[in-house]
Design an enzyme around this catalytic site. Structure first.
Site, PDB file in Angstrom:
ATOM      1  N   ASP A 191       0.642  -1.118   0.035  1.00  0.00           N
ATOM      2  CA  ASP A 191       0.019  -0.072  -0.012  1.00  0.00           C
ATOM      3  C   ASP A 191       0.867   1.344  -0.111  1.00  0.00           C
ATOM      4  OD1 ASP A 191      -2.367   1.519   0.286  1.00  0.00           O
ATOM      5  OD2 ASP A 191      -3.367   0.097   0.904  1.00  0.00           O
ATOM      6  N   HIS A 263      -2.872   3.092  -4.669  1.00  0.00           N
ATOM      7  CA  HIS A 263      -2.323   2.643  -3.435  1.00  0.00           C
ATOM      8  C   HIS A 263      -0.652   2.129  -3.827  1.00  0.00           C
ATOM      9  CE1 HIS A 263      -5.666   3.045  -0.804  1.00  0.00           C
ATOM     10  NE2 HIS A 263      -6.461   2.605  -1.987  1.00  0.00           N
ATOM     11  N   GLU A 326      -9.806   2.562  -5.581  1.00  0.00           N
ATOM     12  CA  GLU A 326      -9.412   4.043  -5.188  1.00  0.00           C
ATOM     13  C   GLU A 326      -8.139   4.360  -5.955  1.00  0.00           C
ATOM     14  OE1 GLU A 326     -10.805   4.510  -0.748  1.00  0.00           O
ATOM     15  OE2 GLU A 326      -8.958   3.478  -0.979  1.00  0.00           O
TER      16      GLU A 326
HETATM   17  C1  ACM Z   1     -11.083  -0.242   0.437  1.00  0.00           C
HETATM   18  O1  ACM Z   1     -11.466  -0.037   1.451  1.00  0.00           O
HETATM   19  N1  ACM Z   1     -10.389   0.742   0.009  1.00  0.00           N
HETATM   20  C2  ACM Z   1     -11.211  -1.341  -0.429  1.00  0.00           C
END
Ligand code: ACM
Length: 527
Positions: A191, A263, A326
């Site tokens: 991440d 991420h 995201e």
């Molecule tokens: C997430 O909570 N961004 C999968």
């Protein structure tokens, strides 16, 4: 001495749908009580059938009884693979306990393991601890159980990036999952705030990407600022192999998650050439979503597929998670390479580019016999054949995916994000927000009413998420996970029509004693 804690007085042949006194979690499909007791003592012997050695050895360590020929003076616990029980499915089992014999039968070894876990829950809570039986006899009520899970995907997710979870704590969490008959560990390994898995071809991913300078304290809108302390940790490939083997012995499949194309900041701090800007970045010290995404260049795709190739060597899992959630479009908008890609492919926009990118990974994994899993953003740009979709932004993405014909794991944030608060009381540790109390978890049904019967069959199951921005220690992880994971276990395993919150609450009181024996820092019910 016979301990009387598990000794029950009940009429002969009572059919108990919810055997509160047996306190099994998750509740089995069918339990028939009989009269009498089965005694486990020093003369008890475990007999194994071929193919059940691992399960027999595990049970032997719980019962403090040897795996060897039955003794005429003592009781017998037998483990048998029985193909005639195949209608129970690959994880089903029967457990038949008479005064002299506890017979565990299943069509596959997973079922034998679950039968053994059920037997453990018929023993005193100390059977879940480290001290073992010692010289004491244990007494088990005679009964007959036939059991199999409602869903094939029963999972627990851990985020080792925002806060690293040391290997021994991962193993402890696996034991806790196994107690509840979960069969999947979703292992979030990369991440913005840290890269946690050794990749031999790209050593800087861990020498650089696993360490951050400091960490944000409190919420973004709080005044505390940063803690000023360096932070890091990663799993070597040997650690990963150990974790995967430990889980496999407990019939838990480890699904790795390598996040892309968003991420990505920790990876890009090590290898900025695979990003969009070439800018020198540090591993992110804040929470939220970084704007730094992977490039969609051939070279960045080759890098990620190299990483996945090493991941596939380490994880036998059929399912490989590539994140996909995201993804801010900003850097692709500004990157001539990304714009040239959009033009060359005749794509509409950055969202379509995202789908194209995930499509490349889907082809890569499919060509190696694996199945791509991603968060629900992966279908925003359209159908992705064969992929499994995790519906986290509520159930909408899951419903849409099932309508496309994709398999789905239901992980809606409003029911299964156990990093959310579990009470509104003042004593809760700081959490990211939200509110998901125990009864809400228990009453969750992973099959949305909007799906027809064919689509409903595409719902593989559910899992509990533990995003760790505000989970800095294993103790807080356990506090957030339990008892909500106990409730989710029953959502994932027990037939819908047999769920009953009052019965669960009653059984949970005994069950929490088991968690205590395991050294798990669960949230007390009265807190
Ligand atoms: C997430 O909570 N961004 C999968």
């Amino acid at each position: 001495m016979i301990t009387r804690r598990a000794v029950l007085a009940a009429p002969a042949m009572t059919f108990l749908q919810q055997p509160a006194e047996a306190a099994i979690i998750p509740l089995p499909s069918r339990v028939v009580r009989r009269t009498g007791q089965f005694i486990i003592g020093n003369q008890t012997r475990i007999t194994e059938a071929p193919g059940a050695q691992i399960e027999a050895k595990w049970l032997s360590s719980i019962l403090d009884c040897p795996v060897e020929k039955p003794s005429p003076r003592g009781s017998t616990v037998s483990l048998t693979l029985d193909a005639s029980l195949s209608s129970l499915g690959p994880e089903g089992y029967t457990l038949d306990i008479s005064p002299t014999h506890a017979a565990l039968k299943a069509p596959k070894s997973a079922g034998l393991y679950y039968a053994a876990q059920t037997l453990r829950q018929l023993l005193p809570p100390s059977a879940c601890g480290k001290t073992g039986r010692g010289a004491v006899d244990w007494s088990v009520p005679c009964l007959q159980i036939e059991d199999s899970p409602r869903f094939p995907w029963r999972g627990g997710h851990i985020d080792t990036c925002r806060h690293f979870l040391p290997k021994d704590e991962v193993l402890k969490y696996i034991d806790a999952l196994a107690l509840h008959k979960f069969n999947t560990l979703h292992f979030h390994l990369t991440d913005d705030q840290g890269w946690r898995i050794e990749i031999k071809k790209y050593p800087k991913l861990t020498t650089v990407g696993s360490r951050r300078r400091e960490t944000r304290v409190g919420h973004e809108d709080m005044p505390q600022g940063f803690d000023g302390k360096p932070y890091g940790g990663f799993y070597s490939q040997a650690d990963i192999r150990e974790i995967v083997a430990y889980a496999a012995a407990r019939h838990i499949n480890v699904v790795p998650e390598i996040e892309m194309p968003g991420h990505a900041q920790a990876a890009l701090s090590a290898y900025p050439e695979f990003g969009n800007t070439g800018e020198k970045l540090e591993v992110w010290t804040q929470w939220g979503v970084s704007n730094n995404t992977f490039n969609v260049s051939d070279k960045a795709i080759a890098f990620l597929q190299d990483v996945l190739s090493e991941v596939l060597e380490l994880f036998p899992s059929k399912y490989i998670h590539v994140g996909g959630d995201e993804v801010p479009p900003d850097q692709w908008k500004a990157n001539p390479e990304a714009q040239a890609r959009i033009k060359a492919l005749g794509l509409k926009n950055e969202s379509a580019l995202h789908s194209w990118f995930i499509g490349r990974m889907n082809e890569f994994l499919r060509s190696r016999g694996r199945i791509l899993v991603g968060w629900d953003e992966i279908i925003e740009g359209g159908h992705l054949p064969g992929a499994v979709v995790m519906s986290w932004r509520g159930e909408k993405g899951g419903i849409e995916a099932a309508r496309y014909g994709n398999q789905v794991v239901m992980t809606p944030d409003n029911y299964t994000y156990f990093n959310y608060y579990q009470s509104k009381g003042p004593k809760e540790p700081l959490a990211i927000g939200g509110f998901i109390p125990l009864d809400m978890v228990y009453n969750y049904d992973p099959v949305p009413a909007a799906l027809n019967a064919d689509q409903a069959r595409l719902v593989l199951g559910t899992q509990g998420q533990l995003w760790s921005e505000y989970i800095p220690t294993p103790q807080i992880l356990e506090y957030m996970a339990f008892p909500r994971m106990c409730a989710l276990a029953e959502v994932a395993w027990t037939p819908k029509g047999q769920k009953n919150y009052a019965s669960f609450q009653q059984r949970l009181r005994t069950h929490l004693e088991r968690l205590k024996a395991m050294g798990i820092n669960y949230r007390p019910l009265e807190a």
